[in-house]
Design a protein around this motif. Structure first.
Motif, short mmCIF file in Angstrom:
data_model
loop_
_atom_site.label_atom_id
_atom_site.label_comp_id
_atom_site.label_asym_id
_atom_site.label_seq_id
_atom_site.Cartn_x
_atom_site.Cartn_y
_atom_site.Cartn_z
N GLN A 259 -48.32 -32.38 -43.38
CA GLN A 259 -47.85 -32.13 -41.87
C GLN A 259 -46.38 -31.08 -41.07
N LEU A 260 -45.54 -31.45 -42.83
CA LEU A 260 -44.49 -30.49 -42.62
C LEU A 260 -44.50 -28.49 -43.14
N ARG A 261 -45.92 -28.31 -42.81
CA ARG A 261 -45.84 -26.25 -43.08
C ARG A 261 -44.62 -26.01 -41.46
N GLU A 262 -45.03 -26.31 -40.73
CA GLU A 262 -44.23 -25.56 -39.84
C GLU A 262 -42.96 -25.58 -39.93
N LYS A 263 -43.06 -26.93 -39.89
CA LYS A 263 -41.40 -27.89 -39.81
C LYS A 263 -40.93 -26.67 -40.90
N TRP A 264 -41.36 -26.72 -42.18
CA TRP A 264 -40.49 -25.64 -43.20
C TRP A 264 -40.39 -24.47 -42.96
N LEU A 265 -41.52 -23.46 -42.06
CA LEU A 265 -41.44 -22.28 -42.12
C LEU A 265 -40.98 -22.36 -41.22
N PHE A 266 -40.81 -23.08 -39.94
CA PHE A 266 -39.17 -22.48 -39.09
C PHE A 266 -38.27 -22.73 -39.09
N GLU A 267 -38.24 -24.14 -39.15
CA GLU A 267 -37.12 -25.17 -39.37
C GLU A 267 -36.10 -25.61 -40.62
N GLY A 268 -36.74 -24.77 -41.89
CA GLY A 268 -36.32 -24.33 -43.39
C GLY A 268 -35.12 -24.52 -43.52
N GLU A 269 -34.20 -23.86 -42.79
CA GLU A 269 -32.68 -23.76 -42.73
C GLU A 269 -32.03 -24.91 -42.26
N GLU A 270 -32.44 -25.80 -41.62
CA GLU A 270 -31.90 -26.95 -40.89
C GLU A 270 -32.70 -28.38 -41.84
N ILE A 271 -33.56 -28.06 -42.66
CA ILE A 271 -33.79 -29.29 -43.61
C ILE A 271 -32.59 -28.90 -44.81
N SER A 272 -32.63 -28.08 -45.37
CA SER A 272 -31.79 -27.98 -46.45
C SER A 272 -30.59 -27.92 -46.12
N LEU B 140 -38.26 -22.50 -49.94
CA LEU B 140 -38.15 -23.37 -51.14
C LEU B 140 -36.47 -23.10 -52.21
N ASN B 141 -36.72 -21.16 -52.03
CA ASN B 141 -34.90 -21.01 -52.75
C ASN B 141 -34.19 -21.16 -51.87
N GLY B 142 -33.83 -21.79 -50.53
CA GLY B 142 -33.06 -21.94 -49.92
C GLY B 142 -32.71 -23.28 -50.18
N PHE B 143 -33.51 -24.59 -50.28
CA PHE B 143 -33.26 -25.37 -51.21
C PHE B 143 -32.61 -25.64 -51.66
N PHE B 144 -33.35 -24.70 -53.58
CA PHE B 144 -32.26 -25.52 -54.91
C PHE B 144 -31.35 -24.15 -54.57
N LEU B 145 -30.70 -23.43 -53.77
CA LEU B 145 -29.18 -23.13 -53.96
C LEU B 145 -28.20 -24.27 -53.42
N ARG B 146 -28.60 -25.12 -52.11
CA ARG B 146 -28.11 -25.10 -51.53
C ARG B 146 -27.85 -27.95 -52.73
N ASN B 147 -28.54 -27.10 -52.72
CA ASN B 147 -28.65 -28.52 -54.56
C ASN B 147 -28.20 -28.09 -55.62
N ALA B 148 -26.55 -28.68 -55.82
CA ALA B 148 -27.05 -28.40 -57.24
C ALA B 148 -26.94 -29.33 -58.10
N SER B 149 -27.26 -30.39 -57.66
CA SER B 149 -26.70 -31.30 -58.26
C SER B 149 -29.01 -32.19 -58.40
N LEU B 150 -29.52 -31.06 -58.60
CA LEU B 150 -30.45 -31.70 -58.77
C LEU B 150 -30.98 -32.19 -59.97
N GLN B 151 -31.75 -33.12 -60.55
CA GLN B 151 -31.47 -33.66 -62.09
C GLN B 151 -33.17 -33.69 -62.04
#
Length: 688
Positions: free
Chosen positions: A221-234, A255-266
């Motif tokens: 259900q988050l498909r549209e949210k990721w498309l238009f508000e992905g920057e806000e989530i990241s 998805l690439n923007g989320f990886f750029l803003r989370n350097a602590s991912l394990q």
């Protein structure tokens, strides 16, 4: 008298009255009396045309036995006192005794044609009730008051919509949330599919700085949210450690923007996403140095070129799952994995890995060879789980490279690697003492010799899961050895093999040796034997009866315990027997039982028997076992005839004796079932 009156009426109605002559006085007809006066203003309407052709006189009363009938009698003033120029309908006009020459007798109101527009008149004074108008006004007033009361009552008792959580004070909300853990407050894994995209988006953005585990698996259900508000989530979630979007519909840019803003991912799980590409792998390699687990299976746009960057940059990588990823025939990434030697889990199922690349992973490039052992001298691998099932390019030459190089291996899956034989597999299992999960389904070239060597290998004490399904050459010879020596087995899958009832009997003996106790039993071994042609209902019954069996020694021990409780009582010295405490009843159960998956016609009985045993109803389970055995024997006898019937009955009796063996024997090996002495028991009385 009547004829004179009729002549006067005819003469008065024969003179036509002109509407244009206002000066001519209008002669009033004489007033009628009695019945004729009543019938003058009656209008008959009938659905039957026989009323028009009546032959009786107008003064004759209504008779029920005639064909003509009055369907309706109308006294409407609008029809009785109409326009003087309008004639009465033809049927009644012709039937009226007062009509002559087509003109009906019409009573005028006010004596002048100008007042002919009035269509209503009040009832005569002698026919009007005395207080009708007053009663009508009272009824109208009463109806109005009742209506007002009903409206007021509805307004007064209107149902109020209460928003329990929003109407609650913030202090009480804080007190309630104080009893919950942070995971319980944020975790929505049980009802995530029912949350709207707006509510889920609000939760993520509000708690963003505090979120460490973000699992959005299956949240389509988050498909549209990721498309238009992905920057806000990241932007909101910058401290995420564990991130899973498996099955989500997320675009590449978000998805690439989320990886750029989370350097602590394990932990990263993006399996099955077509939007994941090698560019995402490059971003992970540059910004996530703490990465330990990467799951990219079924990502069709990722290959080993992108994975190689992650392996080179992420020195803490422990778990790599890259099933159905292209490019593992390239030895460069395997050489990189060999040099790092940090992987504990490697999943390469359904890939193009070859013997050469697998050797490169195990021993590297051009290793030094030991002269005495003829083995490469390399540091041992730290691999604990290796999954290479359905890698059809692997042969014995490649699998043999695992021998002596993976001493910590616990799980090995080589199913559907059709080129493998006993030689290479035996070399591996003899040098992996910690092997606990071994899956070799659908290997046509393996034989019972492999299972015999498995029973002798060091891993026989740690083996818990074994899958030999669809191995057509495996039968009782190898499986009986495994059941005798691998005492820690928890799961055994051997469907579509040549095993028989003997394996089920040995499995029952294995589980019974795990002991008995006072706690309710639990499932200790799961066996799959459906589509095994040599497994009969007698073997299934042996498993069921063994699950509900209690040795006689424990029953006697329970009786002794009850007697001792009576003897050791403080009041035992008293002469009065009423002072003795109530006896303590001790119930013993098997610690573990077998959960069996067998022929579908017997599966319902096996499931019901297990339910009764697991809840402690051993007597009920034994009763079900006996009834089912009687039914199966009766069915076989009914379907057989002649000498064959005697043979079937004898086999049924032998199957009946199989589970009546002497449990007090010290040796519970297969000799009890095959060649040992059997003691006949009636099976009629059971003392719990």
């Amino acid at each position: 008298m009547a004829s004179t009156l009729a002549d006067e009426i005819v003469s008065s109605s024969a003179e036509p009255m002109s509407p244009a002559s206002d000066q001519m006085p209008i002669e009033q007809p004489p007033k009628l009396k009695g019945r004729k006066r009543l019938l003058q203003n009656l209008q008959r309407m009938s659905s039957s045309p026989s009323l028009v052709r009546r032959t009786r006189s107008h003064s004759t009363g209504y008779q029920r036995d005639r064909k003509a009938s009055l369907s309706c009698v109308s006294l409407s003033p609008a029809q009785c006192w109409g326009d003087p120029t309008t004639s009465i309908p033809g049927d009644l006009e012709s039937a009226s005794p007062l009509s002559t020459a087509g003109n009906a007798r019409i009573r005028m109101i006010g004596g002048s044609p100008r007042n002919a527009s009035q269509t209503t008149v009040p009832l005569p004074a002698d026919l009007r009730p005395a207080s009708s108008s007053r009663n009508l006004q009272f009824e109208l007033a009463e109806e109005e008051s009742v209506t007002v009361n009903v409206v007021e009552r509805k307004t007064q008792y209107a149902k109020r919509t209460v928003d329990f959580w929003n109407d609650m004070p913030n202090e009480i909300k804080t007190k309630i949330l104080g009893y919950l853990t942070p995971k319980e407050i944020i975790d929505t894994s049980e009802f995530y599919s029912k949350i709207s995209s707006g509510a889920l988006m609000k939760i993520i953005t509000t708690a963003g700085p505090f979120v460490r585990d973000l699992n959005l698996r299956g949240c389509v259900q988050l498909r549209e949210k990721w498309l238009f508000e992905g920057e806000e989530i990241s932007s909101a979630c910058r401290n995420v450690v564990n991130f899973s979007v498996e099955g989500c519909r997320i675009d590449k840019i978000s998805l690439n923007g989320f990886f750029l803003r989370n350097a602590s991912l394990q932990y990263i799980n993006v399996s099955g996403l077509s939007t994941v590409t090698n560019s995402a792998m490059k971003i992970i390699a540059q910004t996530c140095p703490q990465l330990e687990t990467l799951i990219v299976s079924w990502c069709c746009n990722v290959d080993t070129k992108g994975l190689k960057r992650v392996v080179e940059s992420c020195s803490k990588l422990r778990d790599l799952r890259a099933g159905e990823i292209r490019g593992f025939d390239d030895e460069s990434i395997m050489e990189c994995l060999f040099e790092k030697n940090t992987l504990e889990r490697l999943v390469l199922h359904r890939t193009d890995v070859t013997d050469g690349s697998l050797k490169m992973l195990m021993v590297g490039r051009d290793p030094e060879i030991d002269v005495l052992t003829d083995r490469p001298i390399v540091p041992p691998r730290v691999l604990r789980h290796l999954d290479i099932h359905q890698c059809t390019s692997i042969t014995d030459a490649g699998l043999r490279s695992l021998a002596h190089n993976v001493p910590a291996l616990q799980g090995l899956q080589i199913s559907q690697c059709t080129e493998l034989t006993d030689d290479s597999v035996v070399d591996v299992i003899q040098t992996t003492p910690q092997l606990s999960h071994f899956d070799m389904e659908d290997l046509d070239n393996v034989t019972n010799n492999l299972l015999v060597e498995l029973a002798k290998s060091p891993c026989s004490d740690t083996l818990e899961h074994l899958n030999v399904s669809y191995c057509d050459s495996i039968g009782d010879i190898g499986m009986l050895q495994v059941l005798k020596h691998c005492r820690q087995l928890r799961s055994l899958e051997m469907d579509n093999t040549r095993v028989s009832d003997l394996c089920l009997m040995e499995a029952s003996s294995l589980v019974r040796k795990r002991g008995y106790g006072t706690d309710l039993p639990k499932v200790g071994l799961r066996i799959v034997v459906f589509d095994c042609v040599n497994v009969t209902w007698a073997g299934v019954r042996e498993v069921l009866s063994s699950n509900a069996y209690i040795p006689r020694s424990l029953k006697n021990q329970a009786t002794v315990t009850v007697k001792e409780s009576r003897t050791d009582s403080p009041s035992s010295s008293s002469s009065s027997s009423t002072s003795l405490p109530p006896p303590v009843v001790v119930s013993y159960y098997p610690k573990e039982i077998i959960e069996l998956k067998c022929f579908h016609g017997w599966q319902m009985t096996a499931n019901e028997h297990n339910k009764r045993v697991l809840r402690g109803s051993l007597a009920s389970a034994n009763n079900l076992d006996r009834k089912w055995a009687d039914y199966m024997m009766a069915t076989e006898e009914a379907g057989a005839g002649g000498a064959n019937a005697r043979r079937r009955r004898r086999r049924a009796r032998e199957a009946e004796r199989l589970y009546q063996f002497d449990e007090e024997e010290e040796d519970l090996s297969l000799d009890v079932y095959v060649g040992g002495r059997r003691r006949a028991r009636s099976g009629g009385c059971t003392v719990m």
